[in-house]
Scaffold this active site. Structure first.
Site, PDB file in Angstrom:
ATOM      1  CB  THR B  54      23.826 -46.360 -72.155  1.00  0.00           C
ATOM      2  OG1 THR B  54      22.790 -45.937 -72.151  1.00  0.00           O
ATOM      3  CG2 THR B  54      24.642 -45.727 -71.007  1.00  0.00           C
ATOM      4  CD  GLU B  55      21.397 -44.154 -76.819  1.00  0.00           C
ATOM      5  OE1 GLU B  55      21.989 -45.243 -76.376  1.00  0.00           O
ATOM      6  OE2 GLU B  55      20.127 -44.172 -77.080  1.00  0.00           O
ATOM      7  CG  ASN B  56      22.647 -42.208 -70.787  1.00  0.00           C
ATOM      8  OD1 ASN B  56      22.705 -43.050 -71.452  1.00  0.00           O
ATOM      9  ND2 ASN B  56      22.392 -41.886 -69.444  1.00  0.00           N
TER      10      ASN B  56
END
Lengths: 236, 221
Positions: B54-56
């Site tokens: 997940t890109e966060n």
């Protein structure tokens, strides 16, 4: 011993002046330095350029700073949020400027700012409306866009543990933009849940080395945006 | 699907997610978009393991926590509470997007407003004058990940084709989509044009063509 700690969030943000460019850590509420933002609202400093992934939630934290009319320009990737009309209303009324940046480009521009790299090429946004006006160049048969570094006068960052010198560790996905923003600001102001003595953080576990940090304030029980919003709270 | 004359059947949301999961190789590092793409994690074929990015800033994302166990500092890109699985790691945003742009994530599954015959994707803005433009990480993902899968209903709520000759909405990326999973069919984007790999049960090739805004070829299997 170098000791960068100060006693209160108000003291920590006191040198932020009108017209400053301020990077504010956090992805949504995770990593949002809410006590530092609230101190900046108390201080009333205006005409700020704020750099964050989003534009805040509800009427607390970053959304409240924007709603209070203190931000004249927002640089972010996703200015849409649940539970907040403050940014959209100002934006539609033409009262706040928006620079929209793809999320990875935003992160890399901040990293570049901290690393002394004035510009770099990226494939993100090639062929889209966000490429308009940007220099293009081909490498190995593929097109890339030139993106410039982002630097700031101040960064407001939340971490988990800091020693008195400013070596930082973070908590889970609250890390997000924190380590990058610490590097890219002339003055980096950190709120830590815990402050410890130098040597208490294993050097192997330090995420942000102290050279990137200028001021630290302990906030042992930070507020959580989602809980404040659920309680219908607003700031001030 | 409902609302289109002569069409009583087709894949449900769960079946679209199940079908997409079948085309993801074992051991893949996978990024899932919000909405139906997220459901792919519920339908991993037996014997396969995917690692979710997940890109966060999390690799090794697990399912949502049980009620009361949510941690506001452990969230996904949609800002929903998640968990970690053994082998997970946290990292800052520049490292997270280095994974994406650097070609280290194998498959990304996204939703779409429109996909063109050449694989252009529009999924971030209607371009309406009063819309608040918000792009997030979509443009970085489509530029950096090799296999971009799209899961979407074949037509809009008002029956307009979402697979079109040219996108009318602002683009997220050009020529980036590799495969489209709809409620009616699985469609590949190839240099020869759009090819229908598979039809949903009870759906004919002609029905798919009638609901598509670009020419389709049927692959004889």
């Amino acid at each position: 011993m170098i000791d960068k700690t100060v006693d209160t969030p108000a003291e920590a943000v006191s040198s932020i002046v009108e017209g400053s460019v301020v990077m504010i850590g956090g992805f949504g509420e995770a990593g949002s330095p809410i006590e530092l933002i609230h101190a900046l609202i108390d201080q009333g400093t205006r005409n700020l350029t704020a750099i964050n992934n989003n534009t805040g939630n509800g009427e607390v934290g970053l959304a409240a700073l924007i709603g209070n009319g203190q931000v004249s320009k927002m640089i972010c990737s996703y200015p849409r949020s649940s539970h907040s009309k403050l940014f959209p209303e100002l934006y539609r009324a033409g009262k706040i400027e928006l620079e929209l940046v793809p999320q990875g480009t935003l992160a890399e521009r901040i990293r570049a700012g901290g690393a002394g790299i004035p510009a770099f090429y990226t494939p993100a946004a090639v062929g889209t409306s966000l490429a308009e006006g940007k220099e293009k160049r081909e490498f190995d048969g593929r097109e890339y866009l030139l993106e410039h570094w982002l630097k700031a006068d101040f960064a407001l960052v939340k971490c988990e543990t800091s020693d008195r010198m400013g070596n930082l560790t973070y908590n889970k996905t609250a890390r997000n933009f924190g380590p990058l923003m610490c590097m890219a600001a002339r003055t980096t102001i950190v709120q830590a849940r815990v402050i410890v003595e130098p040597g208490e953080i294993d050097p192997e576990h330090v995420v942000t080395p102290c050279v990137f940090v200028d001021r630290i304030v302990e906030v042992s029980e930070p507020l959580h945006e989602s809980r404040l919003i659920a309680e219908g709270r607003r700031y001030p | 699907m409902k609302g289109v004359a002569g069409m009583a059947t087709g894949w449900s949301r769960e079946q679209m997610a199940t079908r997409a999961a079948q085309d993801i190789p074992d051991g893949s590092y996978v990024n899932l978009g919000i909405g139906i793409p997220e459901m792919v994690a519920q339908f991993v074929p037996r014997g396969r393991v995917f690692v979710y990015h997940t890109e966060n800033g999390l690799l090794g994302m697990g399912p949502a926590p049980s009620a009361g166990a949510e941690d506001p500092e452990l969230i996904n890109a949609g800002k929903a509470p998640v968990t970690t699985v053994p082998g997970a790691s946290f990292f800052h945003h520049a490292d997270s997007f280095a994974m994406i742009r650097g070609g280290h994530i194998d498959v990304c599954v996204l939703g779409a407003m429109q996909v063109s015959a050449r694989g252009d994707l529009a999924n971030w803005s209607t371009g309406a004058a009063d819309a608040i433009p918000a792009v997030g990480g979509a443009m970085d993902l489509v530029a950096g990940v090799d296999s971009i899968f799209v899961i979407t209903t074949h037509v809009t709520k008002t029956g307009e084709p979402k697979i079109v000759e040219e996108c009318s909405y602002p683009l997220t990326g050009r020529g980036v989509v590799s495969r489209i999973f709809t409620d009616l069919a699985v469609v590949d984007v190839t240099p020869r044009g759009l090819e229908v790999l598979e039809l949903a049960p009870g759906v004919s090739f002609e029905e798919v063509c009638e609901n598509t805004g670009a020419p389709l070829r049927r692959l004889d299997r």
